[in-house]
Design an enzyme around this catalytic site. Structure first.
Site, PDB file in Angstrom:
ATOM      1  N   ASP A 104       0.322   3.356 -87.526  1.00 48.18           N
ATOM      2  CA  ASP A 104       0.208   1.903 -87.656  1.00 48.18           C
ATOM      3  C   ASP A 104      -0.676   1.416 -88.812  1.00 48.18           C
ATOM      4  O   ASP A 104      -1.763   1.949 -89.010  1.00 48.18           O
ATOM      5  CB  ASP A 104      -0.426   1.308 -86.396  1.00 48.18           C
ATOM      6  CG  ASP A 104       0.087   1.915 -85.114  1.00 48.18           C
ATOM      7  OD1 ASP A 104       1.064   2.672 -85.143  1.00 48.18           O
ATOM      8  OD2 ASP A 104      -0.514   1.624 -84.060  1.00 48.18           O
ATOM      9  N   GLU A 272       2.179  -2.535 -76.634  1.00 47.55           N
ATOM     10  CA  GLU A 272       1.397  -2.054 -77.783  1.00 47.55           C
ATOM     11  C   GLU A 272       1.370  -3.021 -78.975  1.00 47.55           C
ATOM     12  O   GLU A 272       2.344  -3.682 -79.285  1.00 47.55           O
ATOM     13  CB  GLU A 272       1.958  -0.731 -78.366  1.00 47.55           C
ATOM     14  CG  GLU A 272       1.985   0.436 -77.458  1.00 47.55           C
ATOM     15  CD  GLU A 272       2.353   1.727 -78.181  1.00 47.55           C
ATOM     16  OE1 GLU A 272       1.838   2.746 -77.740  1.00 47.55           O
ATOM     17  OE2 GLU A 272       3.142   1.739 -79.143  1.00 47.55           O
TER      18      GLU A 272
HETATM   19  C1  FRU Z   1       1.255   2.581 -81.760  1.00 51.23           C
HETATM   20  C2  FRU Z   1       0.055   3.268 -81.141  1.00 51.23           C
HETATM   21  C3  FRU Z   1      -1.011   2.274 -80.751  1.00 51.23           C
HETATM   22  C4  FRU Z   1      -2.258   3.108 -80.774  1.00 51.23           C
HETATM   23  C5  FRU Z   1      -2.005   3.992 -81.948  1.00 51.23           C
HETATM   24  C6  FRU Z   1      -2.620   5.351 -81.859  1.00 51.23           C
HETATM   25  O1  FRU Z   1       1.939   3.388 -82.651  1.00 51.23           O
HETATM   26  O2  FRU Z   1       0.459   4.054 -80.028  1.00 51.23           O
HETATM   27  O3  FRU Z   1      -0.760   1.658 -79.513  1.00 51.23           O
HETATM   28  O4  FRU Z   1      -3.418   2.343 -80.917  1.00 51.23           O
HETATM   29  O5  FRU Z   1      -0.607   4.105 -82.084  1.00 51.23           O
HETATM   30  O6  FRU Z   1      -2.450   6.059 -83.046  1.00 51.23           O
END
Ligand code: FRU
Length: 524
Positions: A104, A272
């Site tokens: 992300d 998320e």
């Molecule tokens: C989304 C996610 C988020 C989390 C991060 C961990 O891709 O699962 O919810 O904070 O990636 O890398």
């Protein structure tokens, strides 16, 4: 003595627990696929902060004949980095990290004249793990400079996703001499999973708040705080993903100072990485709506009174392609600019490279009125035009299945294509871009990218397509941005051909622009 420790990495090797200590004090622990023999690639750890001190590396545990520790060396250069940014599968105008894995985008913010892109980063592996916040800056959203990681795992856990804000009024007290602090709000994903903050006064060095966490666990795995300043109620608002009795929810909190948070309300049905922002409809400042979205990029439009989001639409589809996830929008873009700019995680797998995954191009979001009500549009930001080097232009042409290919002589590696056309209701217009097939079928009003179909309505009988092709993927836009199709794709390096034809019906082409693009990475 040197800037980096180079660490030998073997994809798929057993993960070893590697602890780095400075003058005997453990500083950070990572799980690393250390190469006992010949490495696939070298990861680097920036140790410049500890110059002059004794740094020790402890591994639990290695086979007796392992060469892993002996291969670790300090250097001012990234080992194997001679060709950096020129690798065959390096997206040339999509951000990716020098080394390791990204997912992300995090903490997108404009601060002191720079755009900051933080991101979920595994600096020491080709796959997900060891979550750090990677960091890059840009003055134009196109050319990015990678900086040292901003946040590393600590006693509260790995550093999961979050956001950043400029604290203009120094509500945190982190500011100094009138300089507003840049504040990062992130998830420390230990057990419990908690929300934390860190700050910076120069956009380079980050200090974690000494009284972290600022928000305790609500339920396990709650994560991804996205924060903004709500001017009407003069307080910060956070949206946070929380799973409650097996329901995916977004919780809303408020805070006067980013340190003390109060629960306000919740909206169900999103998973998320929430994002929440206000946009004018049809650029009309007197008609603004709030948009709630999350990792899938689906969204709802509604109102927000400072406490509760009231949706006026059901959950609507977001992007229409593949490999787009966990996007977020920038905070603190100057009001004189006023755009809402989003970057998504572009899931472009790059096997054989010392890095993996990338980001989409920055996308401008708008709300426009359609017959079904207001809808989001995605368009590539205008700054990308600075990458154009040469242009092939085609105006008012009628294409039938008998026409010769107007792009037969065009060649491109990195390319942007813009097409405006009026198809008759039997027609199919087909672009082939370095082996990728992008067609518009006017019979069904669908855009088809490498076999993947997306609805793309004609607007007043016309269609406009924008196609970006990089070494790792395509991004295709249609119907004024109502249709956005990201698509991971690796063109064969030696296939530079373009073609355009109508396989059915007649198409009146108003204008086609084919722009060759240059790399956004520094030339060596
Ligand atoms: C989304 C996610 C988020 C989390 C991060 C961990 O891709 O699962 O919810 O904070 O990636 O890398």
């Amino acid at each position: 003595e040197n800037r980096y420790l180079n660490l030998p990495n073997k994809n798929g090797a057993i993960k070893r627990t590697v602890t780095v200590a400075v003058d005997g004090q453990p500083v950070v622990t990572n799980e690393i696929e250390l190469a006992d023999a010949t490495p696939d690639w070298w990861a680097f750890m920036d140790i410049s902060d500890w110059r002059g001190k004794t740094v020790s590396v402890t591994v639990d545990k290695l086979p007796d004949d392992s060469n892993a520790l002996a291969q670790i060396e300090q250097s001012d250069a990234i080992k194997g980095g001679e060709n950096i940014y020129r690798e065959p599968l390096r997206g040339q105008f999509h951000f990716s990290s020098k080394r390791g894995w990204n997912n992300d985008p995090n903490g997108l913010v404009f601060y002191n004249g720079e755009y900051h892109l933080f991101y979920q980063h595994n600096p020491y592996g080709w796959s997900w793990g060891n979550m750090h916040w990677g960091h890059a800056v840009s003055r134009d959203l196109v050319h990015w400079q990678e900086l040292p990681d901003a946040l590393a795992p600590d006693r509260l856990g790995p550093m999961f996703s979050g956001s950043a804000v400029v604290d203009w009024q120094n509500t945190t007290g982190f500011g100094r001499n009138g300089q507003p602090p840049l504040v990062l709000i992130y998830t420390a994903a230990g057990n419990p999973t908690v929300q934390c903050i860190a700050f910076s006064l120069d956009g380079r060095r980050f200090t974690k708040f000494d009284a972290n966490p600022v928000l305790n666990q609500i339920t396990g795995g709650n994560r991804d705080p996205k924060v903004f300043w709500h001017a009407p109620s003069k307080r910060w608002i956070m949206t946070l993903y929380v799973e409650l009795n097996r329901t995916h929810t977004i919780h809303f909190f408020s805070s006067p100072d980013l340190k003390n948070w109060t629960y306000l309300s919740r909206t169900d049905g999103f998973f998320e990485c929430p994002d929440f922002f206000e946009l004018p409809v049809d650029d009309n400042p007197a008609n603004k709506k709030w948009v709630l979205t999350a990792a899938s990029s689906e969204y709802m439009i509604g109102t927000f009174d400072g406490t509760k989001f009231v949706p006026e639409t059901p959950k609507l589809p977001g992007h229409r392609g593949r490999g787009f996830y966990a996007a977020q929008t920038f905070s603190d873009i100057p009001p004189s600019d006023g755009r809402r700019i989003q970057i998504g995680w572009f899931q472009t797998e790059t096997r054989g490279m010392p890095f993996n995954q990338s980001m989409t191009v920055p996308l401008e979001l708008k709300l426009i009125t359609t017959s079904e009500g207001p809808r989001l549009t995605w368009t590539p930001i205008k700054e990308l035009h600075i990458l154009r080097t040469s242009t092939h232009l085609l105006t008012s042409t009628k294409l039938t299945p008998e026409s010769s290919d107007p792009l037969a002589n065009a060649k491109a590696e990195l390319v942007e294509i813009r097409a405006d056309f009026e198809p008759d209701n039997q027609s199919i217009l087909l672009f082939t871009v370095r082996g990728a097939q992008i067609s518009y079928d006017a019979r069904t009003q669908k855009l088809i990218v490498n076999g993947h179909a997306a609805p793309a309505p004609l607007l007043d009988g016309r269609q406009n397509l924008v196609i970006y092709c990089d070494r790792t993927g395509l991004e295709v836009f249609a119907s004024g941005g109502l249709t956005y199709v990201p698509m991971p794709f690796q063109p064969a390096p030696d296939n530079l051909s373009l073609s355009l034809k109508t396989t059915n019906g007649h198409v009146n082409v108003t204008r086609i622009e084919v722009h060759n693009l240059e790399s956004a990475w520094p030339q060596q």
